[in-house]
Design a protein around this motif. Structure first.
Motif, PDB file in Angstrom:
ATOM      1  N   TYR A   6       1.107  -1.029  -0.388  1.00  0.00           N
ATOM      2  CA  TYR A   6       0.114  -0.597  -0.254  1.00  0.00           C
ATOM      3  C   TYR A   6       1.227   1.426   0.226  1.00  0.00           C
ATOM      4  O   TYR A   6       0.231   2.376  -0.037  1.00  0.00           O
ATOM      5  CB  TYR A   6      -0.875   0.078   1.320  1.00  0.00           C
ATOM      6  CG  TYR A   6      -2.630  -0.696   0.841  1.00  0.00           C
ATOM      7  CD1 TYR A   6      -3.533  -0.150   0.330  1.00  0.00           C
ATOM      8  CD2 TYR A   6      -2.367  -2.198   1.517  1.00  0.00           C
ATOM      9  CE1 TYR A   6      -4.684  -1.012   0.403  1.00  0.00           C
ATOM     10  CE2 TYR A   6      -3.771  -3.259   1.232  1.00  0.00           C
ATOM     11  CZ  TYR A   6      -4.838  -2.506   0.900  1.00  0.00           C
ATOM     12  OH  TYR A   6      -5.654  -3.125   0.472  1.00  0.00           O
ATOM     13  N   TRP A   7       2.263   0.548  -0.217  1.00  0.00           N
ATOM     14  CA  TRP A   7       3.335   2.359   0.227  1.00  0.00           C
ATOM     15  C   TRP A   7       3.403   2.797  -0.885  1.00  0.00           C
ATOM     16  O   TRP A   7       2.852   4.108  -1.175  1.00  0.00           O
ATOM     17  CB  TRP A   7       4.299   1.923   0.231  1.00  0.00           C
ATOM     18  CG  TRP A   7       5.464   2.700   0.839  1.00  0.00           C
ATOM     19  CD1 TRP A   7       6.797   3.517   0.053  1.00  0.00           C
ATOM     20  CD2 TRP A   7       5.772   3.278   2.439  1.00  0.00           C
ATOM     21  NE1 TRP A   7       7.406   4.095   0.583  1.00  0.00           N
ATOM     22  CE2 TRP A   7       6.510   3.947   1.929  1.00  0.00           C
ATOM     23  CE3 TRP A   7       4.827   3.409   3.135  1.00  0.00           C
ATOM     24  CZ2 TRP A   7       7.029   5.141   3.816  1.00  0.00           C
ATOM     25  CZ3 TRP A   7       4.656   3.688   4.274  1.00  0.00           C
ATOM     26  CH2 TRP A   7       6.108   4.950   4.702  1.00  0.00           C
ATOM     27  N   ILE A   8       2.865   3.173  -2.425  1.00  0.00           N
ATOM     28  CA  ILE A   8       2.233   3.638  -3.523  1.00  0.00           C
ATOM     29  C   ILE A   8       0.936   3.113  -4.325  1.00  0.00           C
ATOM     30  O   ILE A   8       1.058   1.585  -4.132  1.00  0.00           O
ATOM     31  CB  ILE A   8       3.651   3.921  -4.048  1.00  0.00           C
ATOM     32  CG1 ILE A   8       5.295   3.742  -3.675  1.00  0.00           C
ATOM     33  CG2 ILE A   8       3.510   4.594  -5.501  1.00  0.00           C
ATOM     34  CD1 ILE A   8       5.635   5.585  -3.038  1.00  0.00           C
ATOM     35  N   SER A   9       0.156   3.999  -4.680  1.00  0.00           N
ATOM     36  CA  SER A   9      -1.168   3.861  -5.792  1.00  0.00           C
ATOM     37  C   SER A   9      -0.777   4.834  -6.651  1.00  0.00           C
ATOM     38  O   SER A   9       0.536   5.435  -7.174  1.00  0.00           O
ATOM     39  CB  SER A   9      -2.141   4.178  -4.740  1.00  0.00           C
ATOM     40  OG  SER A   9      -1.973   3.342  -3.227  1.00  0.00           O
ATOM     41  N   HIS A  10      -1.534   4.283  -7.738  1.00  0.00           N
ATOM     42  CA  HIS A  10      -1.514   4.996  -8.723  1.00  0.00           C
ATOM     43  C   HIS A  10      -3.179   4.960  -9.355  1.00  0.00           C
ATOM     44  O   HIS A  10      -4.048   4.521  -9.266  1.00  0.00           O
ATOM     45  CB  HIS A  10      -0.646   3.396  -9.967  1.00  0.00           C
ATOM     46  CG  HIS A  10       0.727   4.150 -10.309  1.00  0.00           C
ATOM     47  ND1 HIS A  10       2.203   3.181  -9.559  1.00  0.00           N
ATOM     48  CD2 HIS A  10       1.868   5.237 -10.420  1.00  0.00           C
ATOM     49  CE1 HIS A  10       2.175   4.008  -9.500  1.00  0.00           C
ATOM     50  NE2 HIS A  10       2.771   4.593  -9.910  1.00  0.00           N
ATOM     51  N   CYS A  11      -2.978   6.420 -10.095  1.00  0.00           N
ATOM     52  CA  CYS A  11      -3.824   5.935 -11.305  1.00  0.00           C
ATOM     53  C   CYS A  11      -3.938   5.310 -12.094  1.00  0.00           C
ATOM     54  O   CYS A  11      -3.268   5.315 -12.942  1.00  0.00           O
ATOM     55  CB  CYS A  11      -4.427   7.647 -11.175  1.00  0.00           C
ATOM     56  SG  CYS A  11      -5.785   7.831 -13.188  1.00  0.00           S
ATOM     57  N   LEU A  12      -4.936   4.018 -13.109  1.00  0.00           N
ATOM     58  CA  LEU A  12      -5.137   3.603 -13.329  1.00  0.00           C
ATOM     59  C   LEU A  12      -5.067   3.770 -15.343  1.00  0.00           C
ATOM     60  O   LEU A  12      -4.633   3.199 -16.241  1.00  0.00           O
ATOM     61  CB  LEU A  12      -6.150   2.682 -13.222  1.00  0.00           C
ATOM     62  CG  LEU A  12      -5.721   1.458 -12.118  1.00  0.00           C
ATOM     63  CD1 LEU A  12      -7.381   0.269 -12.517  1.00  0.00           C
ATOM     64  CD2 LEU A  12      -5.015   0.708 -12.318  1.00  0.00           C
ATOM     65  N   LYS A  13      -5.466   5.605 -15.041  1.00  0.00           N
ATOM     66  CA  LYS A  13      -5.504   5.999 -15.853  1.00  0.00           C
ATOM     67  C   LYS A  13      -4.573   6.723 -16.359  1.00  0.00           C
ATOM     68  O   LYS A  13      -3.495   6.393 -17.879  1.00  0.00           O
ATOM     69  CB  LYS A  13      -7.056   7.156 -16.147  1.00  0.00           C
ATOM     70  CG  LYS A  13      -7.875   6.580 -17.536  1.00  0.00           C
ATOM     71  CD  LYS A  13      -8.931   7.157 -17.051  1.00  0.00           C
ATOM     72  CE  LYS A  13      -9.522   8.612 -18.693  1.00  0.00           C
ATOM     73  NZ  LYS A  13     -10.676   9.376 -18.037  1.00  0.00           N
ATOM     74  N   CYS A  14      -4.110   8.195 -15.839  1.00  0.00           N
ATOM     75  CA  CYS A  14      -3.396   9.111 -15.678  1.00  0.00           C
ATOM     76  C   CYS A  14      -1.459   8.157 -15.258  1.00  0.00           C
ATOM     77  O   CYS A  14      -1.087   8.848 -15.866  1.00  0.00           O
ATOM     78  CB  CYS A  14      -3.040  10.471 -15.901  1.00  0.00           C
ATOM     79  SG  CYS A  14      -3.066  10.744 -13.950  1.00  0.00           S
ATOM     80  N   ARG A  15      -1.472   7.394 -14.415  1.00  0.00           N
ATOM     81  CA  ARG A  15      -0.722   6.826 -13.933  1.00  0.00           C
ATOM     82  C   ARG A  15      -0.106   7.795 -12.874  1.00  0.00           C
ATOM     83  O   ARG A  15       1.349   7.429 -12.211  1.00  0.00           O
ATOM     84  CB  ARG A  15       0.490   6.336 -15.604  1.00  0.00           C
ATOM     85  CG  ARG A  15       0.107   5.142 -15.786  1.00  0.00           C
ATOM     86  CD  ARG A  15      -0.790   4.344 -15.518  1.00  0.00           C
ATOM     87  NE  ARG A  15       0.642   3.213 -14.780  1.00  0.00           N
ATOM     88  CZ  ARG A  15       0.169   2.205 -13.573  1.00  0.00           C
ATOM     89  NH1 ARG A  15      -1.754   1.599 -13.540  1.00  0.00           N
ATOM     90  NH2 ARG A  15       0.816   1.484 -12.756  1.00  0.00           N
ATOM     91  N   ALA A  16      -0.705   8.796 -12.438  1.00  0.00           N
ATOM     92  CA  ALA A  16      -0.459   9.411 -11.591  1.00  0.00           C
ATOM     93  C   ALA A  16       0.211   8.843 -10.505  1.00  0.00           C
ATOM     94  O   ALA A  16      -1.166   8.043  -9.876  1.00  0.00           O
ATOM     95  CB  ALA A  16      -1.665  10.458 -11.294  1.00  0.00           C
ATOM     96  N   GLU A  17       0.869   9.680  -9.791  1.00  0.00           N
ATOM     97  CA  GLU A  17       1.367   9.184  -8.620  1.00  0.00           C
ATOM     98  C   GLU A  17       0.845   9.345  -7.150  1.00  0.00           C
ATOM     99  O   GLU A  17       0.840  10.597  -6.832  1.00  0.00           O
ATOM    100  CB  GLU A  17       2.656   8.239  -8.302  1.00  0.00           C
ATOM    101  CG  GLU A  17       3.244   7.070  -7.296  1.00  0.00           C
ATOM    102  CD  GLU A  17       4.291   7.477  -7.660  1.00  0.00           C
ATOM    103  OE1 GLU A  17       5.168   7.229  -8.060  1.00  0.00           O
ATOM    104  OE2 GLU A  17       5.898   7.711  -6.180  1.00  0.00           O
TER     105      GLU A  17
END
Ligand SMILES: [Zn+2]
Length: 251
Positions: free
Chosen positions: A126-137
């Motif tokens: 769970y340390w890092i997450s991403h937007c599945l569309k624009c890959r924003a972190e």
């Protein structure tokens, strides 16, 4: 079990080693209060989560709510938890330059919170997450806040679905090539709190060409061998004794 290892002997092996690799499993986090998902007190059982639905990537994209219900529960447990003596022990070995990398099966990110940096979380975490569309972190803190504020967290840039970098069913595990390289060049491998039953992690100790020290309370699925030491003891208690032998102070 054959060939146990005293804390003093373990300390001597750690002191001699220059390139240690560690593999950790659920057992290092159960001591912190995180239930083994599959155990009798695990969230799958006590809260009736069905892991094949919660962590299924196609189900998640269709309907992310069950996953986020689980996540809210899980993170509320993690919030109250501090890394254990064993997590801190490994962070200390890395700080000293002896531990080169830490492979974990756990998704709780407690190694990060203990200060470890070279973490290979093969099931993600769970340390890092991403937007599945624009890959924003998104970092953990921002993700944690959004999980409380929104039923299903959405990207602030594009409205896309946010997914933590936890490996779901139907997704490849992470960092295996790197994990294998690190094990091949290690001169000592520690296996802590894993019964070595979940693949592919379970296959990793067999790659090691160096001595392997396994510390786990309970049965471990690894064949005995001349270079393999099995310690069937409580992990924190054992590593506390090893830490004392190493002169670690104030765990
Ligand atoms: Zn986005």
């Amino acid at each position: 079990m054959a060939d146990s290892l005293s804390p003093a002997d373990c300390a001597r092996m750690l002191e001699k080693a220059e390139s240690i690799v560690a593999l950790t499993g659920a057992g290092i986090s159960t001591a912190a209060g995180i239930p083994d998902f599959r155990g009798p007190q695990g969230l799958y059982v006590t809260r009736r989560y069905d892991p094949s639905r919660v962590f299924d990537i196609d189900a998640f994209i269709r309907d992310p709510e069950p996953f986020y219900e689980f996540t809210r529960d899980f993170l509320s447990i993690v919030d109250d938890i501090r890394p254990t003596l064993s997590h801190r022990f490994l962070a200390r070995l890395e700080e000293q330059g002896r531990l080169k990398s830490l492979i974990t099966q756990n998704i709780d990110a407690l190694h990060h919170r203990a200060g470890s940096e070279n973490v290979i979380a093969i099931h993600g975490d769970y340390w890092i997450s991403h937007c599945l569309k624009c890959r924003a972190e998104l970092d953990f803190e921002n993700f944690r806040r959004k999980v409380e504020e929104e039923a299903v967290p959405r990207c602030e840039n594009c409205g896309g679905l946010i997914k933590p970098d936890v490996v779901f069913f139907g997704e490849p595990v992470k960092g295996m090539d790197r994990a294998i390289r690190e094990i091949e060049r290690a001169d000592l491998m520690l296996v802590l709190g894993s019964s070595l039953t979940v693949y592919p992690a379970a296959a990793l100790p067999s790659i090691a060409r160096c001595p392997v020290i396994v510390v786990n309370l309970g049965e471990v699925k690894l064949d005995p061998g001349p270079n393999r030491h099995f310690v069937n003891e409580n992990l924190d208690t054992y590593l506390e004794a090893v830490g004392k032998a190493l002169g670690h102070s104030g765990n």
